[in-house]
Enzyme design. Structure first.
Site, PDB file in Angstrom:
ATOM      1  N   ALA A  46      18.119 -27.668  32.537  1.00 38.66           N
ATOM      2  CA  ALA A  46      17.228 -28.594  33.243  1.00 38.66           C
ATOM      3  C   ALA A  46      16.252 -27.821  34.131  1.00 38.66           C
ATOM      4  O   ALA A  46      15.061 -28.136  34.184  1.00 38.66           O
ATOM      5  CB  ALA A  46      18.051 -29.572  34.079  1.00 38.66           C
ATOM      6  N   GLU A  47      16.761 -26.782  34.795  1.00 44.24           N
ATOM      7  CA  GLU A  47      15.882 -25.973  35.649  1.00 44.24           C
ATOM      8  C   GLU A  47      14.824 -25.269  34.813  1.00 44.24           C
ATOM      9  O   GLU A  47      13.665 -25.175  35.197  1.00 44.24           O
ATOM     10  CB  GLU A  47      16.706 -24.933  36.428  1.00 44.24           C
ATOM     11  CG  GLU A  47      17.468 -25.536  37.592  1.00 44.24           C
ATOM     12  CD  GLU A  47      18.411 -24.520  38.227  1.00 44.24           C
ATOM     13  OE1 GLU A  47      18.199 -24.165  39.396  1.00 44.24           O
ATOM     14  OE2 GLU A  47      19.355 -24.074  37.548  1.00 44.24           O
ATOM     15  N   LEU A  95      18.210  -1.107   0.676  1.00 43.14           N
ATOM     16  CA  LEU A  95      19.323  -0.169   0.862  1.00 43.14           C
ATOM     17  C   LEU A  95      20.122  -0.020  -0.420  1.00 43.14           C
ATOM     18  O   LEU A  95      20.239  -0.969  -1.201  1.00 43.14           O
ATOM     19  CB  LEU A  95      20.258  -0.702   1.954  1.00 43.14           C
ATOM     20  CG  LEU A  95      19.711  -0.756   3.371  1.00 43.14           C
ATOM     21  CD1 LEU A  95      20.675  -1.508   4.269  1.00 43.14           C
ATOM     22  CD2 LEU A  95      19.487   0.647   3.910  1.00 43.14           C
ATOM     23  N   GLU A 124      25.988  -0.532  11.934  1.00 50.76           N
ATOM     24  CA  GLU A 124      25.507  -1.840  12.402  1.00 50.76           C
ATOM     25  C   GLU A 124      26.031  -2.918  11.476  1.00 50.76           C
ATOM     26  O   GLU A 124      26.396  -2.642  10.337  1.00 50.76           O
ATOM     27  CB  GLU A 124      23.969  -1.884  12.363  1.00 50.76           C
ATOM     28  CG  GLU A 124      23.304  -0.863  13.256  1.00 50.76           C
ATOM     29  CD  GLU A 124      21.820  -0.700  12.915  1.00 50.76           C
ATOM     30  OE1 GLU A 124      21.174  -1.671  12.506  1.00 50.76           O
ATOM     31  OE2 GLU A 124      21.334   0.437  13.043  1.00 50.76           O
ATOM     32  N   LYS A 126      25.533  -5.961   8.920  1.00 51.36           N
ATOM     33  CA  LYS A 126      24.466  -6.338   7.993  1.00 51.36           C
ATOM     34  C   LYS A 126      24.294  -7.850   8.097  1.00 51.36           C
ATOM     35  O   LYS A 126      25.113  -8.624   7.601  1.00 51.36           O
ATOM     36  CB  LYS A 126      24.810  -5.916   6.564  1.00 51.36           C
ATOM     37  CG  LYS A 126      23.640  -6.104   5.623  1.00 51.36           C
ATOM     38  CD  LYS A 126      23.899  -5.426   4.289  1.00 51.36           C
ATOM     39  CE  LYS A 126      22.670  -5.435   3.403  1.00 51.36           C
ATOM     40  NZ  LYS A 126      22.118  -6.733   3.121  1.00 51.36           N
ATOM     41  N   ASP A 128      23.120 -11.457   7.492  1.00 52.63           N
ATOM     42  CA  ASP A 128      22.719 -12.146   6.271  1.00 52.63           C
ATOM     43  C   ASP A 128      21.573 -13.115   6.571  1.00 52.63           C
ATOM     44  O   ASP A 128      21.751 -14.312   6.691  1.00 52.63           O
ATOM     45  CB  ASP A 128      23.916 -12.884   5.679  1.00 52.63           C
ATOM     46  CG  ASP A 128      23.713 -13.179   4.210  1.00 52.63           C
ATOM     47  OD1 ASP A 128      22.717 -12.693   3.647  1.00 52.63           O
ATOM     48  OD2 ASP A 128      24.545 -13.887   3.627  1.00 52.63           O
ATOM     49  N   TYR A 237      16.162  -3.948  14.433  1.00 52.31           N
ATOM     50  CA  TYR A 237      16.848  -2.667  14.284  1.00 52.31           C
ATOM     51  C   TYR A 237      15.944  -1.481  13.921  1.00 52.31           C
ATOM     52  O   TYR A 237      16.423  -0.366  13.818  1.00 52.31           O
ATOM     53  CB  TYR A 237      18.002  -2.773  13.276  1.00 52.31           C
ATOM     54  CG  TYR A 237      17.677  -3.533  12.007  1.00 52.31           C
ATOM     55  CD1 TYR A 237      16.845  -3.000  11.040  1.00 52.31           C
ATOM     56  CD2 TYR A 237      18.216  -4.803  11.793  1.00 52.31           C
ATOM     57  CE1 TYR A 237      16.547  -3.700   9.888  1.00 52.31           C
ATOM     58  CE2 TYR A 237      17.920  -5.517  10.639  1.00 52.31           C
ATOM     59  CZ  TYR A 237      17.085  -4.965   9.689  1.00 52.31           C
ATOM     60  OH  TYR A 237      16.782  -5.664   8.562  1.00 52.31           O
ATOM     61  N   LYS A 323      29.143  -3.282   1.578  1.00 53.16           N
ATOM     62  CA  LYS A 323      29.129  -4.747   1.486  1.00 53.16           C
ATOM     63  C   LYS A 323      30.520  -5.382   1.458  1.00 53.16           C
ATOM     64  O   LYS A 323      31.502  -4.731   1.147  1.00 53.16           O
ATOM     65  CB  LYS A 323      28.397  -5.154   0.198  1.00 53.16           C
ATOM     66  CG  LYS A 323      27.001  -4.584   0.071  1.00 53.16           C
ATOM     67  CD  LYS A 323      25.955  -5.559   0.463  1.00 53.16           C
ATOM     68  CE  LYS A 323      25.753  -6.558  -0.648  1.00 53.16           C
ATOM     69  NZ  LYS A 323      24.468  -7.230  -0.523  1.00 53.16           N
ATOM     70  N   CYS A 412      48.079 -44.005 -13.710  1.00 47.27           N
ATOM     71  CA  CYS A 412      48.558 -42.765 -13.099  1.00 47.27           C
ATOM     72  C   CYS A 412      48.735 -41.690 -14.174  1.00 47.27           C
ATOM     73  O   CYS A 412      49.414 -41.929 -15.179  1.00 47.27           O
ATOM     74  CB  CYS A 412      49.874 -43.023 -12.386  1.00 47.27           C
ATOM     75  SG  CYS A 412      50.640 -41.509 -11.797  1.00 47.27           S
ATOM     76  N   CYS A 415      52.871 -41.053 -14.326  1.00 49.15           N
ATOM     77  CA  CYS A 415      53.853 -42.047 -14.774  1.00 49.15           C
ATOM     78  C   CYS A 415      53.214 -43.167 -15.588  1.00 49.15           C
ATOM     79  O   CYS A 415      53.915 -44.036 -16.103  1.00 49.15           O
ATOM     80  CB  CYS A 415      54.604 -42.624 -13.576  1.00 49.15           C
ATOM     81  SG  CYS A 415      53.551 -43.677 -12.542  1.00 49.15           S
ATOM     82  N   CYS A 430      48.543 -44.555  -6.971  1.00 46.19           N
ATOM     83  CA  CYS A 430      49.492 -45.030  -7.972  1.00 46.19           C
ATOM     84  C   CYS A 430      50.533 -45.816  -7.196  1.00 46.19           C
ATOM     85  O   CYS A 430      51.133 -45.286  -6.253  1.00 46.19           O
ATOM     86  CB  CYS A 430      50.143 -43.837  -8.675  1.00 46.19           C
ATOM     87  SG  CYS A 430      51.716 -44.247  -9.440  1.00 46.19           S
ATOM     88  N   CYS A 435      57.356 -43.164  -9.367  1.00 47.43           N
ATOM     89  CA  CYS A 435      56.522 -42.170 -10.055  1.00 47.43           C
ATOM     90  C   CYS A 435      57.078 -40.766  -9.782  1.00 47.43           C
ATOM     91  O   CYS A 435      57.337 -40.403  -8.629  1.00 47.43           O
ATOM     92  CB  CYS A 435      55.086 -42.292  -9.548  1.00 47.43           C
ATOM     93  SG  CYS A 435      54.026 -40.922 -10.036  1.00 47.43           S
TER      94      CYS A 435
HETATM   95  S1  IVH Z   1      18.128  -1.265   7.662  1.00 43.09           S
HETATM   96  C1  IVH Z   1      15.458   1.319   5.091  1.00 43.09           C
HETATM   97  N1  IVH Z   1      19.877  -2.621   9.086  1.00 43.09           N
HETATM   98  O1  IVH Z   1      19.523  -5.615   4.434  1.00 43.09           O
HETATM   99  C2  IVH Z   1      16.474   0.489   5.754  1.00 43.09           C
HETATM  100  N2  IVH Z   1      18.957  -3.646   7.160  1.00 43.09           N
HETATM  101  O2  IVH Z   1      19.068  -4.277   1.494  1.00 43.09           O
HETATM  102  C3  IVH Z   1      16.030  -0.840   6.090  1.00 43.09           C
HETATM  103  N3  IVH Z   1      19.729  -5.936   6.780  1.00 43.09           N
HETATM  104  O3  IVH Z   1      16.150  -5.759   3.633  1.00 43.09           O
HETATM  105  C4  IVH Z   1      17.075  -1.790   6.387  1.00 43.09           C
HETATM  106  N4  IVH Z   1      21.027  -6.063   8.536  1.00 43.09           N
HETATM  107  O4  IVH Z   1      16.984  -7.402   5.364  1.00 43.09           O
HETATM  108  C5  IVH Z   1      19.078  -2.619   8.004  1.00 43.09           C
HETATM  109  N5  IVH Z   1      21.394  -3.725  10.462  1.00 43.09           N
HETATM  110  C6  IVH Z   1      20.595  -3.712   9.385  1.00 43.09           C
HETATM  111  C7  IVH Z   1      20.490  -4.832   8.527  1.00 43.09           C
HETATM  112  C8  IVH Z   1      19.657  -4.756   7.414  1.00 43.09           C
HETATM  113  C9  IVH Z   1      20.563  -6.714   7.486  1.00 43.09           C
HETATM  114  C10 IVH Z   1      19.040  -6.339   5.517  1.00 43.09           C
HETATM  115  C11 IVH Z   1      17.557  -6.127   5.531  1.00 43.09           C
HETATM  116  C12 IVH Z   1      17.250  -5.293   4.339  1.00 43.09           C
HETATM  117  C13 IVH Z   1      18.489  -5.411   3.523  1.00 43.09           C
HETATM  118  C14 IVH Z   1      18.710  -4.114   2.789  1.00 43.09           C
END
Ligand code: IVH
Length: 669
Positions: A46-47, A95, A124, A126, A128, A237, A323, A412, A415, A430, A435
């Site tokens: 609210a603030e 990647l 890091e 990944k 999605d 990143y 992955k 059924c 049965c 049923c 049964c």
């Molecule tokens: S680095 C050259 N870091 O994964 C490296 N990619 O197949 C560039 N992704 O297209 C990517 N988390 O959309 C990097 N922590 C992360 C990531 C990340 C998700 C995705 C990104 C990229 C795909 C690589």
């Protein structure tokens, strides 16, 4: 942006309009950063809204004061018909992937072979989502683009400006050139995705399939207002050029300093063993996150070493995606069978061509009822998308070419008895009490873990004793002899003796377990415990009137009716036979103030075996409090599938989160 001084609402009054506007902008930027980037709000919504309104009013009165990077200008008025193409300053690469430990170790060997053994990895998550690029000139966001084919993307500046964690202005770290680019990921937080789906469902529209596709769709909206309404989030990143940064770790720290949202679960790792561990840790913990991940990304940390390693085709040699098995897959429905439960309810199950989803082979997908099959448009031969997240039961998310018209059988499948649909229920049942399927399911339920907990009495054994007509109802279990059990497939003298002992051991259950074991329609574990605490003995409960039952908090009229009818009819006879066979349920008591005195519970999401009102009533009956919203005063949050913002908040506050089973275990302790 990262100023420490606590900005307050009042300081902006009374100054000159231009100064006032600038002060308000500063405050709003500060609080946007605190809220959307750091997840650490300093003021209430609210603030914040009040500050925003002040600025908007001021700018309305003095249009000449509006700047392009004002927080009020995140949503521009323009709706573009098409996205302009943008050539990336340097290609957005992809990647290489590793799917198992061997592949990741091979990557490590290649790296060490090329640059020696002095290697640290920056690990890091990944995310999605979809890759984006943000270009800043003199500290101002001038362009946002999608990855496209890696060389040419689409200009989505107007849309990405609406995402509150994307800073419109930044203070570049010293040593960066006037033009630089920041890359990262846009994603749809799961809770926001669930909210969106709840909204579209309420409007009778089809659900969105998954957060990632929906994020991509939201970024590619021609109207930025739509993007703005979607609560998208970002993690960045990459910084290009890296300026003074010497490593990926430096980049992440610098991006964070400049006000970008950077994932906090990054780690600097010294060996491939640690990488394997990190990967396994996040495989286990991925469902604690507020977003989906499809793996972890491992990058050689030092830039000089990255340079030495170079690139192969369109991927760097210094990075790899490690992955996880995908949680979604496509397959075909081969058959829709119907299973008969202990109360005779028919459940449709789609048998699909086996497919691996989330690391597990899925063959069968349970649907709830005829209506659900048709809402989704499932039929034999349909091509379907299946989802299975973590330990969650697989479900059909969507059907490629949905068709309606699937019907439950009229007879059924076990049965041959009549199948009816009793209004207002949507289930088909049923109605033949003899049964075989119902009989088997009743005994199976009776022996199950949450009920009488007769270990070793599984499906195969129960079907044999029923087939041999030794057992017609659960009370017959107590008459089984060792000599009989030895005759069954899978048993020898010792194991038969053990099973008989286990059955005998189950003769003194808690009253709650006993009631649950009876399988009274609508009575799940929480309700059974509630009735047990309330009535204290099977005799008292058995003779209770529907009015007395209905008077219990958490027991509605329909459930009260079911319980009363159960004891009046065949259920009462079964109880009589069980007691005669020597079963003696023990009353569950709420001592003094009750074992949950002083504890506050919040329930969120759905639960399998209980309704929320019953669970809440049980908590109250045992002396605890059931609240509707999560705060630091909450002791336990009981979360089931579909849990949304309450679960998110509980995670943030580091509260104890229980699953349904853990909640029941706690109650029974
Ligand atoms: S680095 C050259 N870091 O994964 C490296 N990619 O197949 C560039 N992704 O297209 C990517 N988390 O959309 C990097 N922590 C992360 C990531 C990340 C998700 C995705 C990104 C990229 C795909 C690589």
């Amino acid at each position: 942006m990262s100023k420490k001084k606590k900005l307050t609402h009042k300081t902006a009054k009374a100054a000159e309009p231009a100064a006032q506007a600038e002060e308000l902008r500063e405050q709003i930027r500060h609080h946007e950063h605190a809220y959307y980037v750091l997840d650490l709000p300093e003021i209430s919504d609210a603030e914040f809204d009040a500050l925003f309104l002040d600025l908007r009013r001021l700018e309305d009165d003095h249009p000449e004061l509006v700047t392009a990077d004002s927080p009020t200008q995140r949503v521009g008025g323009e709706v573009s018909e098409q996205f302009a193409k943008v050539r990336h300053r340097s290609p957005m690469l992809s990647l290489q992937n590793a799917f198992d430990e061997d592949e990741i170790r091979a990557f490590d060997r290649r790296v060490r072979g090329a640059i020696g053994s002095d290697v640290h990895y920056c690990a890091e998550l990944k995310i999605d989502g979809l890759a984006i690029s943000l270009t800043y000139e003199h500290g101002r966001l001038v362009r946002a683009a999608t990855r496209g084919d890696g060389t040419v993307g689409e200009d989505v500046t107007a849309n990405l400006r609406t995402i509150r964690s994307v800073p419109l202005t930044v203070d570049p770290i010293p040593g960066l050139p006037p033009v630089f680019e920041v890359r990262g990921e846009v994603y749809f937080p799961i809770a926001a995705f669930e909210r969106l789906n709840a909204e579209v469902e309420a409007q009778g529209k089809p659900r969105y399939v998954n957060p990632r596709n929906t994020a991509a769709g939201s970024v590619r909206q021609i109207d930025p207002n739509v993007t703005a309404s979607r609560d998208l989030q970002t993690f960045m990143y990459t910084l290009d050029p890296g300026g003074p940064c010497r490593s990926q770790w430096d980049v992440l720290t610098s991006l964070q300093k400049m006000g970008f949202r950077v994932n906090k679960h990054r780690r600097r790792l010294a060996s491939i063993e640690e990488v394997v561990e990190y990967h396994a840790e996040w495989q286990r913990r991925r469902h604690e996150l507020e977003h989906e991940i499809d793996g972890v990304v491992i990058k050689v940390d030092r830039f000089d070493q990255q340079l030495e390693l170079g690139f192969v085709a369109r991927s760097p040699r210094w990075a790899i995606a490690f992955k996880y098995a995908p949680e979604e897959a496509e397959t075909d429905v081969e058959e829709i069978a119907c299973y008969v439960g202990r109360t005779g309810v028919l459940t449709p199950v789609a048998h699909v061509k086996p497919v691996v989803v989330g690391g597990v082979t899925v063959r069968n997908i349970t649907m709830h009822n005829e209506a659900q099959v048709n809402e989704k448009g499932v039929y034999v031969g349909a091509r379907v998308v299946i989802h299975r997240a973590g330990d969650v039961i697989p479900e059909i998310v969507s059907v490629k070419e949905p068709k309606q018209g699937w019907r439950m059988p009229r007879k059924c499948p076990v049965c041959g008895g009549k199948v009816v649909r009793e209004e207002p229920y949507i289930a088909h049942r049923c109605i033949n009490p003899f049964c075989g399927a119902q009989r088997l399911e009743r005994v199976r339920h009776f022996a199950s873990r949450g009920a009488m907990n007769i270990d070793g009495l599984g499906y195969a054994t129960i079907s044999q004793v029923i087939d041999r007509k030794w057992v017609a109802d659960p009370s017959d279990l107590y008459r089984l002899t060792k000599e009989q059990v030895v005759e069954l497939e899978g048993f020898a003298a010792k194991s038969a003796e053990k099973l008989i002992a286990k059955i005998a051991d189950s003769k003194r259950p808690s009253l709650g377990r006993f009631l649950y074991a009876l399988g009274i329609p609508q009575v799940g574990e929480a309700t059974a415990d509630l009735l047990a605490v309330e009535f204290g003995s099977i005799e008292k409960l058995g003779s209770a009137t529907a009015e007395q039952l209905n008077a219990v908090e958490g027991i509605g009229p329909s459930m009260a009716g079911e319980v009363q009818q159960y004891f009046e009819g065949q259920g009462g006879e079964l109880v009589g036979r069980l007691l005669a066979a020597g079963v003696q349920p023990e009353a569950m008591e709420a001592h003094g103030g009750g074992p949950l005195t002083g504890k506050t519970f919040v329930f969120t999401g759905t639960m399998d075996g209980m309704g929320r009102p019953e669970a809440e009533a049980l908590v109250r009956r045992l002396g605890g409090k059931a609240a509707s919203s999560v705060s630091s005063k909450t002791d336990y949050v009981v979360a089931g599938p579909g849990a949304g913002s309450k679960l998110e908040k509980a995670n943030k506050l580091k509260l104890t989160i229980l699953h349904e089973q853990q909640f029941l275990e706690l109650i029974r302790e």
